[in-house]
Design a protein around this motif. Structure first.
Motif, PDB file in Angstrom:
ATOM      1  N   VAL A   8      47.970  44.758  42.538  1.00 64.80           N
ATOM      2  CA  VAL A   8      48.249  45.836  42.162  1.00 64.80           C
ATOM      3  C   VAL A   8      47.324  46.887  41.939  1.00 64.80           C
ATOM      4  CG1 VAL A   8      49.483  47.291  40.186  1.00 64.80           C
ATOM      5  CG2 VAL A   8      49.962  44.939  40.430  1.00 64.80           C
ATOM      6  N   ALA A   9      47.256  48.261  42.782  1.00 63.90           N
ATOM      7  CA  ALA A   9      46.132  49.170  42.837  1.00 63.90           C
ATOM      8  C   ALA A   9      46.515  50.178  41.906  1.00 63.90           C
ATOM      9  CB  ALA A   9      45.910  49.525  44.111  1.00 63.90           C
ATOM     10  N   TYR A  10      45.500  50.730  41.304  1.00 63.00           N
ATOM     11  CA  TYR A  10      45.632  51.964  40.494  1.00 63.00           C
ATOM     12  C   TYR A  10      44.737  52.928  40.891  1.00 63.00           C
ATOM     13  CZ  TYR A  10      47.949  48.611  37.409  1.00 63.00           C
ATOM     14  OH  TYR A  10      48.711  47.584  36.619  1.00 63.00           O
ATOM     15  N   ILE A  11      45.234  54.075  41.582  1.00 63.05           N
ATOM     16  CA  ILE A  11      44.387  55.068  41.989  1.00 63.05           C
ATOM     17  C   ILE A  11      44.333  56.440  41.336  1.00 63.05           C
ATOM     18  CG2 ILE A  11      43.849  56.428  44.419  1.00 63.05           C
ATOM     19  CD1 ILE A  11      44.749  53.804  45.710  1.00 63.05           C
ATOM     20  N   ASN A  12      43.457  57.099  41.180  1.00 60.93           N
ATOM     21  CA  ASN A  12      43.398  58.354  40.422  1.00 60.93           C
ATOM     22  C   ASN A  12      42.689  59.370  41.230  1.00 60.93           C
ATOM     23  OD1 ASN A  12      43.166  60.739  38.853  1.00 60.93           O
ATOM     24  ND2 ASN A  12      43.360  59.545  36.934  1.00 60.93           N
ATOM     25  N   PRO A  13      43.377  60.141  42.271  1.00 58.52           N
ATOM     26  CA  PRO A  13      42.652  61.309  42.918  1.00 58.52           C
ATOM     27  C   PRO A  13      41.822  62.349  42.240  1.00 58.52           C
ATOM     28  CG  PRO A  13      45.171  61.645  42.867  1.00 58.52           C
ATOM     29  CD  PRO A  13      44.921  60.173  42.181  1.00 58.52           C
ATOM     30  N   LYS A  14      42.557  62.496  41.007  1.00 62.23           N
ATOM     31  CA  LYS A  14      41.791  63.675  40.287  1.00 62.23           C
ATOM     32  C   LYS A  14      40.332  63.214  39.693  1.00 62.23           C
ATOM     33  CE  LYS A  14      42.077  66.604  36.183  1.00 62.23           C
ATOM     34  NZ  LYS A  14      43.164  66.980  34.965  1.00 62.23           N
ATOM     35  N   GLU A  15      40.171  62.010  39.227  1.00 61.71           N
ATOM     36  CA  GLU A  15      38.823  61.323  38.779  1.00 61.71           C
ATOM     37  C   GLU A  15      38.076  60.490  39.634  1.00 61.71           C
ATOM     38  OE1 GLU A  15      37.838  61.849  35.662  1.00 61.71           O
ATOM     39  OE2 GLU A  15      39.564  63.177  35.180  1.00 61.71           O
ATOM     40  N   LYS A  16      38.862  60.297  41.041  1.00 63.93           N
ATOM     41  CA  LYS A  16      38.581  59.691  42.057  1.00 63.93           C
ATOM     42  C   LYS A  16      37.994  58.328  41.672  1.00 63.93           C
ATOM     43  CE  LYS A  16      36.849  64.151  44.363  1.00 63.93           C
ATOM     44  NZ  LYS A  16      37.963  64.345  45.175  1.00 63.93           N
ATOM     45  N   THR A  17      38.892  57.740  41.142  1.00 61.32           N
ATOM     46  CA  THR A  17      38.840  56.276  40.780  1.00 61.32           C
ATOM     47  C   THR A  17      39.667  55.341  41.414  1.00 61.32           C
ATOM     48  OG1 THR A  17      39.987  56.452  38.618  1.00 61.32           O
ATOM     49  CG2 THR A  17      37.431  56.829  38.586  1.00 61.32           C
ATOM     50  N   SER A  18      39.412  54.199  41.549  1.00 58.68           N
ATOM     51  CA  SER A  18      40.323  53.095  42.171  1.00 58.68           C
ATOM     52  C   SER A  18      40.070  51.695  41.420  1.00 58.68           C
ATOM     53  CB  SER A  18      40.100  52.844  43.596  1.00 58.68           C
ATOM     54  OG  SER A  18      40.375  53.860  44.224  1.00 58.68           O
ATOM     55  N   MET A  19      41.146  50.988  40.780  1.00 59.41           N
ATOM     56  CA  MET A  19      40.754  49.852  40.240  1.00 59.41           C
ATOM     57  C   MET A  19      42.138  49.099  41.044  1.00 59.41           C
ATOM     58  SD  MET A  19      40.400  50.514  36.450  1.00 59.41           S
ATOM     59  CE  MET A  19      41.999  51.519  36.086  1.00 59.41           C
ATOM     60  N   ILE A  20      41.817  47.539  40.893  1.00 59.23           N
ATOM     61  CA  ILE A  20      42.928  46.696  41.570  1.00 59.23           C
ATOM     62  C   ILE A  20      42.910  45.345  40.662  1.00 59.23           C
ATOM     63  CG2 ILE A  20      41.169  45.605  43.005  1.00 59.23           C
ATOM     64  CD1 ILE A  20      43.639  45.543  45.176  1.00 59.23           C
ATOM     65  N   ASP A  21      44.140  45.162  40.589  1.00 53.76           N
ATOM     66  CA  ASP A  21      44.492  43.714  39.764  1.00 53.76           C
ATOM     67  C   ASP A  21      44.988  42.760  40.642  1.00 53.76           C
ATOM     68  OD1 ASP A  21      45.240  42.172  37.688  1.00 53.76           O
ATOM     69  OD2 ASP A  21      46.935  42.922  37.216  1.00 53.76           O
ATOM     70  N   VAL A  22      44.331  41.849  40.778  1.00 56.11           N
ATOM     71  CA  VAL A  22      44.719  40.554  41.493  1.00 56.11           C
ATOM     72  C   VAL A  22      45.609  39.671  40.708  1.00 56.11           C
ATOM     73  CG1 VAL A  22      43.873  38.411  42.695  1.00 56.11           C
ATOM     74  CG2 VAL A  22      42.231  40.682  42.756  1.00 56.11           C
ATOM     75  N   VAL A  23      46.809  39.843  41.148  1.00 58.09           N
ATOM     76  CA  VAL A  23      47.714  38.886  40.458  1.00 58.09           C
ATOM     77  C   VAL A  23      47.998  37.603  41.036  1.00 58.09           C
ATOM     78  CG1 VAL A  23      50.208  38.891  39.854  1.00 58.09           C
ATOM     79  CG2 VAL A  23      49.008  41.033  39.960  1.00 58.09           C
ATOM     80  N   SER A  24      48.080  37.283  42.391  1.00 58.92           N
ATOM     81  CA  SER A  24      48.171  35.904  42.909  1.00 58.92           C
ATOM     82  C   SER A  24      47.568  36.232  44.317  1.00 58.92           C
ATOM     83  CB  SER A  24      49.204  35.410  42.754  1.00 58.92           C
ATOM     84  OG  SER A  24      50.516  36.087  43.468  1.00 58.92           O
ATOM     85  N   LEU A  25      46.937  35.106  44.873  1.00 66.20           N
ATOM     86  CA  LEU A  25      46.457  34.880  46.103  1.00 66.20           C
ATOM     87  C   LEU A  25      46.648  33.783  46.563  1.00 66.20           C
ATOM     88  CD1 LEU A  25      42.927  37.024  45.971  1.00 66.20           C
ATOM     89  CD2 LEU A  25      45.180  37.888  47.194  1.00 66.20           C
ATOM     90  N   PRO A  26      47.299  33.718  47.886  1.00 66.74           N
ATOM     91  CA  PRO A  26      47.650  32.130  48.079  1.00 66.74           C
ATOM     92  C   PRO A  26      46.242  31.516  48.771  1.00 66.74           C
ATOM     93  CG  PRO A  26      49.263  33.633  49.238  1.00 66.74           C
ATOM     94  CD  PRO A  26      48.163  34.286  48.463  1.00 66.74           C
ATOM     95  N   GLU A  27      45.924  30.291  48.499  1.00 67.30           N
ATOM     96  CA  GLU A  27      44.862  29.353  48.748  1.00 67.30           C
ATOM     97  C   GLU A  27      44.379  29.655  50.246  1.00 67.30           C
ATOM     98  OE1 GLU A  27      42.620  25.036  47.675  1.00 67.30           O
ATOM     99  OE2 GLU A  27      44.714  25.699  47.310  1.00 67.30           O
ATOM    100  N   LEU A  28      43.177  29.875  50.450  1.00 68.18           N
ATOM    101  CA  LEU A  28      42.575  29.870  51.854  1.00 68.18           C
ATOM    102  C   LEU A  28      41.645  28.751  52.171  1.00 68.18           C
ATOM    103  CD1 LEU A  28      42.045  33.628  52.378  1.00 68.18           C
ATOM    104  CD2 LEU A  28      44.009  32.252  53.506  1.00 68.18           C
ATOM    105  N   PRO A  29      41.380  28.333  53.379  1.00 68.80           N
ATOM    106  CA  PRO A  29      40.186  27.212  53.594  1.00 68.80           C
ATOM    107  C   PRO A  29      39.043  28.060  53.157  1.00 68.80           C
ATOM    108  CG  PRO A  29      41.800  27.681  55.537  1.00 68.80           C
ATOM    109  CD  PRO A  29      42.110  28.822  54.618  1.00 68.80           C
ATOM    110  N   ASP A  30      38.024  27.036  52.903  1.00 66.55           N
ATOM    111  CA  ASP A  30      36.833  27.490  52.457  1.00 66.55           C
ATOM    112  C   ASP A  30      36.117  28.615  53.448  1.00 66.55           C
ATOM    113  OD1 ASP A  30      37.081  25.947  50.082  1.00 66.55           O
ATOM    114  OD2 ASP A  30      35.972  24.277  50.885  1.00 66.55           O
ATOM    115  N   GLU A  31      36.029  28.473  54.645  1.00 67.71           N
ATOM    116  CA  GLU A  31      35.539  29.366  55.550  1.00 67.71           C
ATOM    117  C   GLU A  31      36.300  30.628  55.977  1.00 67.71           C
ATOM    118  OE1 GLU A  31      38.392  26.564  57.807  1.00 67.71           O
ATOM    119  OE2 GLU A  31      37.154  26.431  56.232  1.00 67.71           O
ATOM    120  N   GLN A  32      37.544  31.058  55.071  1.00 63.68           N
ATOM    121  CA  GLN A  32      38.054  32.246  54.951  1.00 63.68           C
ATOM    122  C   GLN A  32      38.060  32.878  53.551  1.00 63.68           C
ATOM    123  OE1 GLN A  32      42.019  30.970  56.593  1.00 63.68           O
ATOM    124  NE2 GLN A  32      41.241  31.609  58.897  1.00 63.68           N
TER     125      GLN A  32
END
Length: 262
Positions: free
Chosen positions: A176-200
């Motif tokens: 989930v990304a939270y973007i405020n163009p007025k304050e020029k700030t961006s935040m992201i909330d990582v909810v879930s990421l599928p597992e990747l091999p160690d080299e990726q």
């Protein structure tokens, strides 16, 4: 929405109430507004959700349990039982009793001297723990302030929320990304990421004037609300699978998620 409600919502009292930082008078005022105005109730419900988001990145350990330490020390303190002495009828046994009393007095004196030394040592330890507790309180205040500031950002009307779901290659991916163009700030909330091999790794990009600008690497181990660079006039956000450590050029053939910002 009338001016009175707008003034209240922009005052920050609702955020302070949610984290328990209001005075009794402020608490009464907030609860009155929540019960009286549906708009305030809805804003409060939204804030509760936002608090769950920011809480993940502001967990604070509880202060050391000073009370338990004191109770343990008290439990370890010996109990002196006073036993009654036999009454001797014969006078010459009084000398034996006197000698015994003298020895008992000497032993007791030594015991209490040792206890006094131990108490002095324990006092030093206790003082150190008090200072540690003060440090913990100071750190907790900083963390509480960080939570309050993040809540203000998420609750800002100018902050837009973008839910980014994975495609067929990464169905379990969700951020989930939270973007405020007025304050020029961006935040992201990582909810879930599928597992990747160690080299990726997963890397997030901003699409800007036909270019892909890297905003950083996403890591399942860092599931929290984090700040990312703000990309002025970005058209979209993309997430790709890249070699470990990230890439300078986006591998669009390995794109696993995309969302338009327009």
């Amino acid at each position: 929405m009338n001016e009175k409600i707008n003034t209240f919502l922009s005052s920050g009292l609702l955020e302070k109430y949610l984290i328990g930082a209001t005075s009794p008078a402020e608490t009464e005022q907030v609860e009155t507004f929540i019960s009286k105005y549906p708009e305030v109730q809805n804003a409060y419900n939204t804030l509760q959700h936002n608090l769950e988001v920011v809480a993940k990145s502001n967990a604070v350990e509880a202060p050391k349990n000073i009370l338990n330490h004191i109770l343990e020390e008290l439990d370890e303190a010996p109990v002196i039982n006073m036993a009654s002495t036999n009454k001797y009828k014969k006078w010459y046994k009084l000398s034996i009793a006197a000698c015994f009393a003298a020895l008992l007095f000497a032993g007791t004196s030594i015991y209490y001297y040792d206890q006094a030394q131990k108490l002095e040592s324990d006092t030093v330890v206790f003082d150190e723990e008090i200072w540690d507790l003060r440090d913990d309180i100071a750190e907790n205040r900083k963390a509480l302030d960080a939570v309050y500031r993040q809540l203000l950002k998420l609750n800002d009307p100018e902050t837009a929320k973008y839910i980014i779901n994975g495609n067929e290659r990464a169905k379990e991916l969700k951020t989930v990304a939270y973007i405020n163009p007025k304050e020029k700030t961006s935040m992201i909330d990582v909810v879930s990421l599928p597992e990747l091999p160690d080299e990726q790794c997963y890397q997030i990009w901003a699409e800007l004037q036909g270019k892909m600008i890297s905003l950083g690497i996403l890591n399942e181990a860092d599931r929290q609300l984090i700040n990312i660079p703000y990309a002025e006039d970005a058209l979209a956000l993309n997430i790709t699978i890249e070699p470990k450590g990230g890439n300078k050029i986006a591998s669009l053939e390995n794109k696993v998620a995309e969302i338009s910002l327009q």
